[in-house]
Design a protein around this motif. Structure first.
Motif, PDB file in Angstrom:
ATOM      1  N   TRP A  17       3.168  -6.731   7.038  1.00 25.41           N
ATOM      2  CA  TRP A  17       2.342  -7.490   6.096  1.00 25.41           C
ATOM      3  C   TRP A  17       1.063  -6.727   5.770  1.00 25.41           C
ATOM      4  O   TRP A  17       0.478  -6.067   6.625  1.00 25.41           O
ATOM      5  CB  TRP A  17       1.959  -8.852   6.686  1.00 25.41           C
ATOM      6  N   ASN A  18       0.618  -6.808   4.519  1.00 23.53           N
ATOM      7  CA  ASN A  18      -0.675  -6.238   4.150  1.00 23.53           C
ATOM      8  C   ASN A  18      -1.205  -6.897   2.885  1.00 23.53           C
ATOM      9  O   ASN A  18      -0.471  -7.563   2.143  1.00 23.53           O
ATOM     10  CB  ASN A  18      -0.591  -4.711   3.989  1.00 23.53           C
TER      11      ASN A  18
ATOM     12  N   GLY B 174     -10.210   8.872   0.158  1.00 25.79           N
ATOM     13  CA  GLY B 174     -10.425   9.034   1.595  1.00 25.79           C
ATOM     14  C   GLY B 174      -9.493   8.151   2.403  1.00 25.79           C
ATOM     15  O   GLY B 174      -8.391   7.795   1.972  1.00 25.79           O
ATOM     16  N   ARG B 175      -9.959   7.777   3.592  1.00 23.84           N
ATOM     17  CA  ARG B 175      -9.104   7.045   4.538  1.00 23.84           C
ATOM     18  C   ARG B 175      -8.552   5.760   3.948  1.00 23.84           C
ATOM     19  O   ARG B 175      -7.353   5.491   4.012  1.00 23.84           O
ATOM     20  CB  ARG B 175      -9.919   6.739   5.806  1.00 23.84           C
ATOM     21  N   MET B 176      -9.416   4.931   3.335  1.00 24.87           N
ATOM     22  CA  MET B 176      -8.942   3.650   2.820  1.00 24.87           C
ATOM     23  C   MET B 176      -8.098   3.824   1.564  1.00 24.87           C
ATOM     24  O   MET B 176      -7.109   3.103   1.363  1.00 24.87           O
ATOM     25  CB  MET B 176     -10.119   2.716   2.558  1.00 24.87           C
TER      26      MET B 176
ATOM     27  N   LYS C 211      -0.387   4.235   0.692  1.00 26.81           N
ATOM     28  CA  LYS C 211       0.811   4.168   1.534  1.00 26.81           C
ATOM     29  C   LYS C 211       1.416   2.780   1.518  1.00 26.81           C
ATOM     30  O   LYS C 211       2.645   2.611   1.469  1.00 26.81           O
ATOM     31  CB  LYS C 211       0.469   4.589   2.964  1.00 26.81           C
ATOM     32  N   GLN C 212       0.569   1.774   1.540  1.00 28.33           N
ATOM     33  CA  GLN C 212       1.072   0.400   1.520  1.00 28.33           C
ATOM     34  C   GLN C 212       1.661   0.049   0.156  1.00 28.33           C
ATOM     35  O   GLN C 212       2.674  -0.660   0.068  1.00 28.33           O
ATOM     36  CB  GLN C 212      -0.046  -0.567   1.919  1.00 28.33           C
TER      37      GLN C 212
ATOM     38  N   VAL D 295       5.747  -1.447  -2.022  1.00 31.09           N
ATOM     39  CA  VAL D 295       5.822  -2.643  -2.862  1.00 31.09           C
ATOM     40  C   VAL D 295       6.712  -2.332  -4.060  1.00 31.09           C
ATOM     41  O   VAL D 295       6.431  -1.394  -4.816  1.00 31.09           O
ATOM     42  CB  VAL D 295       4.428  -3.084  -3.335  1.00 31.09           C
ATOM     43  N   PRO D 296       7.791  -3.083  -4.260  1.00 30.56           N
ATOM     44  CA  PRO D 296       8.698  -2.794  -5.381  1.00 30.56           C
ATOM     45  C   PRO D 296       7.976  -2.850  -6.727  1.00 30.56           C
ATOM     46  O   PRO D 296       7.090  -3.674  -6.947  1.00 30.56           O
ATOM     47  CB  PRO D 296       9.754  -3.904  -5.275  1.00 30.56           C
ATOM     48  N   ASP D 297       8.374  -1.958  -7.623  1.00 27.26           N
ATOM     49  CA  ASP D 297       7.873  -1.946  -9.002  1.00 27.26           C
ATOM     50  C   ASP D 297       6.364  -1.738  -9.091  1.00 27.26           C
ATOM     51  O   ASP D 297       5.709  -2.257  -9.985  1.00 27.26           O
ATOM     52  CB  ASP D 297       8.261  -3.237  -9.731  1.00 27.26           C
ATOM     53  N   VAL D 298       5.821  -0.968  -8.159  1.00 26.97           N
ATOM     54  CA  VAL D 298       4.426  -0.539  -8.237  1.00 26.97           C
ATOM     55  C   VAL D 298       4.420   0.986  -8.294  1.00 26.97           C
ATOM     56  O   VAL D 298       5.094   1.647  -7.503  1.00 26.97           O
ATOM     57  CB  VAL D 298       3.596  -1.038  -7.044  1.00 26.97           C
ATOM     58  N   ARG D 299       3.664   1.541  -9.228  1.00 23.23           N
ATOM     59  CA  ARG D 299       3.627   2.995  -9.414  1.00 23.23           C
ATOM     60  C   ARG D 299       2.186   3.473  -9.457  1.00 23.23           C
ATOM     61  O   ARG D 299       1.370   2.936 -10.212  1.00 23.23           O
ATOM     62  CB  ARG D 299       4.344   3.372 -10.712  1.00 23.23           C
TER      63      ARG D 299
END
Length: 336
Positions: A273-274, A11-13, A19-20, A24-28
């Protein structure tokens, strides 16, 4: 090191975190699960990975480094247990659980299996919170005041206090958690709730809340919130912290420090930032000491919210230590 992530709850979260994480590099993102098959299809088409309507099947098949649980609080204990038993690190949206007993059990599970786990209290990780802590360094807070002015929640399960727990539990828990981070543990809770503005058929929930907090260090605190307003009000949420000769006002957008005889010092949020950046860095370093919103700390924070609900219903001052140790009938998010 590439970090693999599976998202449970699309859902929304779930979509926001995905999306965030894309930035982030090297995150899949390797997979997603939701009880709604069409939502899984839409999610995987946008973010990649494989899909399932059963999170257990997905996690067993993909064995990700991290599972994100963006689901209602009532589902978290089973989900956290399943992941932790398989050595999968966990990001779980707040609130951690719907009751004191299940929150404590969730913290026990995480600690027993030694996986990294953060709850989605992003204010703890914000650089603006660090500005506030630095400004208060060496000064004991004496007053904390939080506010959140909002509208009727768009999601039906949040809108209903029997499933969403009310604004103090579901939304203003961020304020309570930030206050605890800046001032330490809460010792007493007293609350008054209202439903004067919006008819029950439109909002089966309290539409305003006022909570008084006594802190173990002697500070006095308050949280007031309402669902009776509308989005777009400037400064609609935040926390003020007063110590001798200093006032700090902080939210996720900016922190302002007021001192006698000098102009206020304002710090704005860093673009982009997140919390997901922060947690992925912690996972990459395998650094449990860097987790600020642990399951144990988060159980204490929602305990304050649950105590507020209980106080509002019973018109009693709640001793938080006793409430957490001996919860009255395991008070839940939906007190009658």
């Amino acid at each position: 090191m590439t970090i693999s992530v599976a998202v449970v709850g699309t859902g929304r979260m779930g979509r926001l975190h995905a999306k965030q994480l894309q930035d982030v590099p090297d995150v899949r993102i390797v997979g997603a699960a939701d009880v709604r098959a069409e939502a899984v299809e839409e999610f995987t088409a946008e973010f990649g990975g494989t899909g399932s309507v059963d999170y257990r099947e997905l996690l067993d098949r993909t064995r990700p480094d991290v599972a994100y649980f963006c689901t209602p609080a009532s589902e978290h204990l089973d989900q956290l247990t399943f992941a932790a038993e398989r050595g999968i690190n966990v990001f779980v949206e707040k609130p951690l659980a719907p009751s004191v007993t299940t929150a404590t059990a969730a913290a026990d599970i995480i600690e027993r299996h030694g996986v990294l786990c953060t709850v989605g209290y992003q204010w703890r990780y914000s650089p603006l919170t660090d500005v506030a802590r630095d400004a208060l360094a060496g000064l004991p807070p004496t007053m904390l005041a939080g506010w959140w002015y909002w509208t009727i929640p768009p999601l039906p399960w949040i809108r209903d206090r029997r499933t969403g727990g009310g604004q103090i539990f579901e939304q203003a828990t961020h304020l309570i958690d930030l206050m605890r981070f800046l001032a330490g543990d809460v010792s007493t809770v007293f609350a008054a709730y209202a439903d004067n503005a919006i008819p029950e058929e439109e909002l089966p929930n309290w539409d305003a809340s006022a909570v008084t907090l006594g802190f173990a260090n002697g500070a006095a605190g308050s949280v007031h919130s309402t669902y009776a307003l509308f989005p777009g009000i400037p400064g609609s949420n935040g926390v003020d912290v007063a110590a001798r000769e200093v006032l700090v006002r902080v939210n996720l957008a900016k922190a302002t420090v007021f001192r006698r005889g000098v102009p206020p010092v304002e710090t704005s949020a860093r673009a982009g930032w997140n919390i997901d950046q922060e947690f992925m860095a912690i996972v990459r370093r395998n650094d449990p000491a860097a987790v600020r919103a642990t399951a144990r700390e988060s159980a204490q924070s929602i305990g304050v919210s649950l105590a507020a609900n209980y106080s509002a219903v019973t018109n009693r001052v709640v001793d938080l230590l006793d409430f957490m140790t001996n919860p009255p009938d395991d008070a839940t998010i939906m007190p009658l």
